[in-house]
Scaffold this motif. Structure first.
Motif, short mmCIF file in Angstrom:
data_model
loop_
_atom_site.label_atom_id
_atom_site.label_comp_id
_atom_site.label_asym_id
_atom_site.label_seq_id
_atom_site.Cartn_x
_atom_site.Cartn_y
_atom_site.Cartn_z
N GLY A 50 0.78 -1.23 0.00
CA GLY A 50 0.00 0.00 0.00
C GLY A 50 0.81 1.28 0.00
N GLY A 51 2.03 1.22 -0.51
CA GLY A 51 2.86 2.43 -0.57
C GLY A 51 3.65 2.69 0.69
N GLU A 52 3.83 1.66 1.50
CA GLU A 52 4.53 1.84 2.77
C GLU A 52 5.94 2.40 2.60
OE1 GLU A 52 5.38 -0.68 6.87
OE2 GLU A 52 4.86 -1.77 5.04
N ARG A 53 6.69 1.88 1.63
CA ARG A 53 8.06 2.38 1.40
C ARG A 53 8.03 3.84 0.98
NH1 ARG A 53 7.83 -1.77 -2.01
NH2 ARG A 53 8.18 -3.77 -1.07
N ALA A 54 7.13 4.18 0.06
CA ALA A 54 7.03 5.56 -0.41
C ALA A 54 6.69 6.50 0.74
CB ALA A 54 5.98 5.67 -1.52
N GLN A 55 5.79 6.06 1.60
CA GLN A 55 5.39 6.90 2.72
C GLN A 55 6.55 7.12 3.69
OE1 GLN A 55 2.29 6.72 6.30
NE2 GLN A 55 1.45 6.02 4.37
N LEU A 56 7.32 6.08 3.93
CA LEU A 56 8.48 6.20 4.81
C LEU A 56 9.48 7.21 4.24
CD1 LEU A 56 9.99 5.17 7.32
CD2 LEU A 56 11.00 3.42 5.85
N ILE A 57 9.73 7.14 2.94
CA ILE A 57 10.65 8.07 2.29
C ILE A 57 10.07 9.48 2.32
CG2 ILE A 57 11.76 8.67 0.10
CD1 ILE A 57 11.87 5.56 -0.41
N LEU A 58 8.77 9.62 2.05
CA LEU A 58 8.13 10.93 2.10
C LEU A 58 8.30 11.56 3.48
CD1 LEU A 58 6.36 13.24 1.12
CD2 LEU A 58 4.35 11.81 1.63
N ARG A 59 8.12 10.78 4.52
CA ARG A 59 8.30 11.30 5.88
C ARG A 59 9.72 11.84 6.05
NH1 ARG A 59 4.52 9.73 9.78
NH2 ARG A 59 2.79 8.57 8.91
#
Length: 180
Positions: A118-127
């Motif tokens: 569900g985009g977990e990696r992208a969200q971590l990088i966005l943070r």
């Protein structure tokens, strides 16, 4: 009492973007608010362009929207295990504006992606992208809408009970963070 101003940033430009649907769902579950979606259709950041003509007017407009919002909701898709270039480019351009519109701003981050995470990696990088701006990013519940093409009905509302419940909780926390 005036309704809080909530601004949504979607990392996807598609007309039927699931991340755009997700920020709209966040606004719906937030409840009484004035909601706007930022238009992130910016040219690619180019220092020569900035030196020649300054920060584009459309970037400055979004920067003002962020500054004037009581809180911001950001949703990112996941492309090649990271946030979209659209969102990164927007953050880069906005960082070129005077001041720091993000400082101490309540922010909720979420993601919707085709994959099972569900985009977990992208969200971590966005943070991590947001760290230099020093907003007040809520830590949870984390919203990672997996297999996103199956998670919204024809009206663009989330259908998964757990997603609705957790997004509602996140929006309650965002509302509380505004009042903090």
């Amino acid at each position: 009492m005036t309704a809080p101003k909530l601004l949504g940033l979607s990392g996807s430009l598609r007309a039927e973007s699931f991340n755009s649907k997700l920020i709209r769902e966040a606004a719906r579950l937030f409840g009484n608010c004035s909601f706007a979606e930022a238009d992130l259709r910016f040219s690619l950041y180019d220092g020569d362009e900035e030196a020649a003509t300054g920060v584009p007017a459309n970037v400055q407009a979004v920067e003002r929207q962020i500054a004037e919002a009581d809180a911001v909701v950001i949703a990112t898709t996941e492309y090649n295990k990271g946030p979209s270039g659209v969102l990164k480019n927007a953050l880069d351009w906005i960082s070129r504006c005077e001041g720091n519109c993000w400082a101490d701003k309540p922010v909720a981050v979420m993601s919707a992606a085709a994959g099972r995470a569900g985009g977990e990696r992208a969200q971590l990088i966005l943070r991590s992208f947001m760290v230099p701006f020093r907003p007040r990013i809520l830590q949870g519940p984390e919203i990672h809408v997996a297999n996103c093409s199956t998670q919204f009905d024809d009206q663009g509302q989330l259908t998964g009970e757990i997603y609705v419940k957790e997004l509602g909780q996140l929006m309650q926390q965002l509302r509380a963070e505004i009042d903090r």
